[in-house]
Design a protein around this motif. Structure first.
Motif: not given
Ligand code: GDP
Ligand code: IMO
Ligand code: MG
Length: 423
Positions: A57-62, A85-87, A91-94
């Motif tokens: 759940s930290g993924i939304f914090r760049p 869905a996030l991309e 949201v930067e995931v990779k």
């Protein structure tokens, strides 16, 4: 260089996702250490709702690095769907996500086995999310599971076939069908192809290097103490260690690095799936809480069972976790009641009272002994600081602190990021 562990103190769905997102800026790394796509962690930002199953759940914090640890079980298809869905939301995931090469893979037949196992139990079923969690942990401990690092090796396909054939044999013996397998497998292999391009590394080195550099880590638990494989309401539990110790084995971090254990509890209780629930409310009152709290599963959509706060269970959860601070969620949901009950102990059919949780909650007679407190008919939503919270709500918090001996650090007054009050 500490690690703080954030976990659920009840039967899951306490609001872990919201809190991880809220406190993530105080950490360089957020890491999931157990569970898998059975989790559904909800975050609400600017009125928009996001539900995460596999990704921390930290993924939304760049600026936050996110890690899926070795203790997790990963469904490639669920994971990749979540990434897409996030991309799409920008949201930067990779770049910001690392996966442990030791993470166990949920293969399609694990889900078929989960379904067969539940069906064979009839009315004794666990109420599993049917995401393949139990069967994949079973293979891990039977020392025959496949790990994420294995997908990079040439013999992966052969090893996959070997495991899948073992599973099919079991399914055939039980007379369970596997008609959907071909479709499931094509999605599985498509997703694995994409996942190969992600950062699959020795996350235990990565995490310990972060600690050596003086960075701090937040370990994000899934499920809750009462669903723990050892300490939960067995056998109505999940298949992983949901308690603080699980963060060490699930991430490869030594116990001496743990600083805080942050325990999350709702102001009442919920449970989704079967199993004991001493303070469960049926009919009108339970329904009132379900509707006000939108208590429907984030992963399966099933209605959650609801009940009053259970202090013997909470004290037990705090004991096995060594909780250093608690966060109280969803107090706003109870604002429709003039009086609020809290279970302080249990009694059996002969009137014997105990404040301890019995080891076998299924076969024991556990009836709640209630203490009544004054409600807070309004005012929680409007509060923006500890001092502006209704007096009766602060008395409720004080009662919980006195009964558990654990201080309350944050209260949540709504699903949004901003509806959070630090003491
Ligand atoms: P998790 O699995 O522990 O992350 O919790 P879930 O996301 O499954 O369930 C918690 C639900 O409660 C989500 O729908 C949240 O948006 C919501 N929620 C979290 N905190 C609060 C709160 O303080 N008040 C209200 N009304 N809803 C909340
Ligand atoms: P989060 O992380 C609530 C429950 C299931 C079932 C039992 C076993 O969102 O809090 P499993 O799929 O693991 O075989 O199911 O555990 N369960 C949860 N309940 N929140 C969860 O996760 C859960 N994960 C599993 O409903 O009763
Ligand atoms: Mg949830």
């Amino acid at each position: 260089m500490p690690i703080d562990v954030l976990l659920g103190l009840q039967w899951g769905d306490e609001g872990k996702g919201k809190v991880v997102d809220f406190i993530a800026p105080s950490y360089q790394v957020v890491a999931r250490f157990q569970g898998g796509p059975n989790a559904g962690h909800t975050l609400v930002m600017n009125g928009e709702k996001h539900v995460l199953h596999q990704i921390p759940s930290g993924i939304f914090r760049p600026d936050t690095v996110n890690v899926i640890g070795n203790g997790v079980v990963l469904d490639p298809a669920v994971f990749y769907k979540e990434v897409v869905a996030l991309e799409l939301k920008g949201v930067e995931v990779k770049q910001n996500l690392f996966l442990s090469n030791r993470t166990q893979i949920i293969v399609p037949t694990h889900k078929l086995l989960d379904r067969a196992s539940e069906a064979s139990k009839g009315d004794q079923k666990i109420g599993s999310t049917l995401k393949g969690i139990g069967p994949s942990y079973q293979d891990k401990y039977a020392r025959q599971g496949l790990r994420l690092g294995d997908i990079l090796s040439r013999d992966f396909e052969g090893r996959y076939q070997e495991l899948r054939n073992k599973h099919l044999e079991l399914l055939e013996k039980g007379g369970w069908d596997s008609d959907e397998l071909a479709d499931m497998e094509s999605l599985f292999f498509e997703s694995l192809e994409k996942i190969r391009r992600f950062q699959i590394v020795n996350t235990e080195y990565l995490l310990n290097d972060c600690l050596s550099k003086g960075q701090s880590i937040l370990a994000e638990g899934a499920q809750g103490a009462m669903l723990d494989i050892d300490f939960g309401s067995y056998p109505f539990v999940t298949s992983s260690s949901t308690t603080a110790a699980g963060a060490c084995t699930g991430l490869g971090i030594a116990p001496r690095h743990i600083r805080k254990v942050i325990g999350i509890t709702k102001a009442y209780c919920t449970r989704v799936g079967s199993g004991p629930f001493p303070t469960e409310l049926h009919e009108e009152t339970g329904e009132k809480i379900r509707q006000a709290g939108h208590e429907f599963g984030s992963t399966t959509g099933r209605p959650r069972r609801t009940g009053w706060l259970d202090l013997p269970a909470l004290r037990f959860a705090n004991m096995v976790n060594g909780t250093t601070e608690m966060l109280i969620m969803k107090g706003d949901v109870l604002d429709c009641f003039d009086d609020i009950k809290v279970c302080t102990a249990y009694h059996d059919n002969n009137g014997n009272v105990s404040s301890e949780l019995p080891y076998d909650m299924v076969r024991s007679e556990v009836h709640p002994v209630y203490h009544m407190l004054e409600g807070w008919p309004s005012g929680l939503h409007e509060a923006n600081s500890w001092d502006t919270l209704p007096d009766s709500f602060r008395r409720y918090c004080k009662f919980i602190e006195d009964q558990t001996g654990v201080p309350i650090r944050i209260v949540s007054t709504g699903p949004g990021r901003e509806q959070t009050i630090e003491r």
